[in-house]
Design an enzyme around this catalytic site. Sequence first.
Site, PDB file in Angstrom:
ATOM      1  N   CYS A  89      12.579   8.183  14.802  1.00  0.00           N
ATOM      2  CA  CYS A  89      11.062   8.050  14.344  1.00  0.00           C
ATOM      3  C   CYS A  89      11.141   7.291  13.136  1.00  0.00           C
ATOM      4  O   CYS A  89      10.398   6.686  13.625  1.00  0.00           O
ATOM      5  CB  CYS A  89      10.479   9.509  14.108  1.00  0.00           C
ATOM      6  SG  CYS A  89       9.730  10.196  12.684  1.00  0.00           S
ATOM      7  N   GLN A 310      -4.584  10.880  -2.783  1.00  0.00           N
ATOM      8  CA  GLN A 310      -3.352  11.066  -2.763  1.00  0.00           C
ATOM      9  C   GLN A 310      -2.964  12.347  -1.555  1.00  0.00           C
ATOM     10  O   GLN A 310      -2.822  13.256  -1.319  1.00  0.00           O
ATOM     11  CB  GLN A 310      -2.670  11.348  -3.878  1.00  0.00           C
ATOM     12  CG  GLN A 310      -3.239  10.825  -4.840  1.00  0.00           C
ATOM     13  CD  GLN A 310      -1.705   9.493  -5.132  1.00  0.00           C
ATOM     14  OE1 GLN A 310      -0.871   9.858  -4.729  1.00  0.00           O
ATOM     15  NE2 GLN A 310      -2.633   8.240  -5.849  1.00  0.00           N
ATOM     16  N   GLU A 360     -13.501  -0.528  -7.650  1.00  0.00           N
ATOM     17  CA  GLU A 360     -12.649  -0.398  -5.800  1.00  0.00           C
ATOM     18  C   GLU A 360     -13.825  -0.925  -5.601  1.00  0.00           C
ATOM     19  O   GLU A 360     -14.401  -0.893  -4.998  1.00  0.00           O
ATOM     20  CB  GLU A 360     -12.265   1.163  -5.804  1.00  0.00           C
ATOM     21  CG  GLU A 360     -12.522   1.714  -4.057  1.00  0.00           C
ATOM     22  CD  GLU A 360     -11.046   1.207  -4.171  1.00  0.00           C
ATOM     23  OE1 GLU A 360     -10.958   0.741  -3.343  1.00  0.00           O
ATOM     24  OE2 GLU A 360     -10.026   1.675  -4.757  1.00  0.00           O
ATOM     25  N   ASP A 410      -3.861   1.963 -10.216  1.00  0.00           N
ATOM     26  CA  ASP A 410      -2.992   2.142  -9.553  1.00  0.00           C
ATOM     27  C   ASP A 410      -2.635   1.696  -8.322  1.00  0.00           C
ATOM     28  O   ASP A 410      -3.642   1.808  -7.022  1.00  0.00           O
ATOM     29  CB  ASP A 410      -3.410   3.392  -9.013  1.00  0.00           C
ATOM     30  CG  ASP A 410      -2.204   4.194  -8.381  1.00  0.00           C
ATOM     31  OD1 ASP A 410      -1.443   3.682  -7.630  1.00  0.00           O
ATOM     32  OD2 ASP A 410      -2.818   5.015  -7.954  1.00  0.00           O
ATOM     33  N   CYS A 437       2.923   2.758  -6.699  1.00  0.00           N
ATOM     34  CA  CYS A 437       4.397   3.224  -5.298  1.00  0.00           C
ATOM     35  C   CYS A 437       5.273   2.637  -4.345  1.00  0.00           C
ATOM     36  O   CYS A 437       5.983   2.524  -3.253  1.00  0.00           O
ATOM     37  CB  CYS A 437       3.391   3.729  -4.023  1.00  0.00           C
ATOM     38  SG  CYS A 437       1.760   2.423  -2.939  1.00  0.00           S
TER      39      CYS A 437
END
Length: 479
Positions: A89, A310, A360, A410, A437
């Site tokens: 996978c 998150q 945003e 972020d 990330c």
Amino acid sequence: MKKGDLLELEISGYAFEGKGVAKIIKEVHSLDNTEPKKFVVFVDGSFPGDIVLARITKIRKSYAEAKVKTFIKKSPLRIDAKCKYFGICGGCKAQDLDYEQQIKFKQEQVKDLFERIGGFQNLEIQPLVRADKIFFYRNKMEYSFSDKRWLKEDEISSMQEIPDRAFALGLHIPGMFDKVLDIDGCWLQSDISNNILNFTRAFFKNQQILPYSSQKHTGFLRNLVIKQSFLNNEIMVNLVVAEENERLFMLCGESFLNSFPLVTTLIFNINKKLSQVAYGDYEIISYGSGFIYDFIDKWKFRISANSFFQTNTAQAEKLFKTAMEFAEFNGNEIVYDLYSGSGTIPIFISEKVKRIYGFENVESALADAAANVSLNNVLNYEPILADLNKSFLPIIDEKKLPKPDVIIADPPRSGMNPKTVKDILELMPKKIVYISCNPATQARDVKLLCDGGYQLIKLRPVDMFPHTYHIENVALLTK
């Protein structure tokens, strides 16, 4: 050496994105023959200590890429993977690597990326924040339906006829956009999530409802998305489908209600686009409110079908605490939070600062942010619609916002748009706390910020996703 060749390689290092690094096999000289360059092979599926027979898949001037064909000798760092789908996978690249080694490699990779991409030396990198729970930690899993089921080697070699080749519900094989591995369980979410997965497959097979075909653009079923609140005992099931079907929606809702009391809301997202995306043009709520609620520390958050939250709730708290410790708020700061999503970071820090403005570009996330402000009675945070692929300075001028003392960013894996970096340098806050990330794009952006007048003070990685190569990293910059 050419593509397709088999080479015996000894793996001596471990690179970002989960690839073993083979020992240098020859020297390649630059065009002027003055500076020798090392030639390495990045081997997918290998760890330091492995000796492998690997097939070359790509060749460049200074490196090649390969995949393991056979293990001649396995690394002592290896352990037995728990999942029967491991290696097929592709979701867990390192489930067969001891967890202590996983976090050691992730720490080293952050250092390497900032030195190599950012050009930084003498870095202060604090110890990685490890995960207490390394299995069943995800609060969201996204599965795909497909009319092209990926067949495992034992199925291909079997002489028996394989049923349901045109129906799969599971995870995409790496590099295969149209083929899906049919699975009956995943070690990353909860047992009840696995039960929902199998129930969904059985229900639609029984109703003889077909998966959507990305080639023919026919069929009904596109995605199954399961979101779970571990602290609030709520589960959202979101089925992404190609069109409305009132009778089927009602029947499906009744079946889920009878079988899963913990499923508090069932949603159908209607996606009429040709592209395979796990959200719809609009949604129909079969039952429940269309939301679930979860907590990070004492703060309560509303989660909708298409909003970002998150994925590892327990580690998110550690991540936000790390960011707050780096910022060292004194209570008088004006803070801009870029890519603020549903308001998790602004609400988390709200008691520590004077005022927060969250920027945003996803309107549904802003709606969630407004709801979360009300839920938590936060009075000093204002969510603002802004496209951070463009300059957001005109919005600041239009709203006459005070200049920030601290910026928290972020961004997605691709990092910050150069226009956003330029805007930050024009605003010139005292501190920047950059959460990422993807440390590779983070190192690139931090270098640009440091070229513009900032100093990188310290870094701290956080392991949000055990058994994967993903690394969350927090960086502190000051003027």
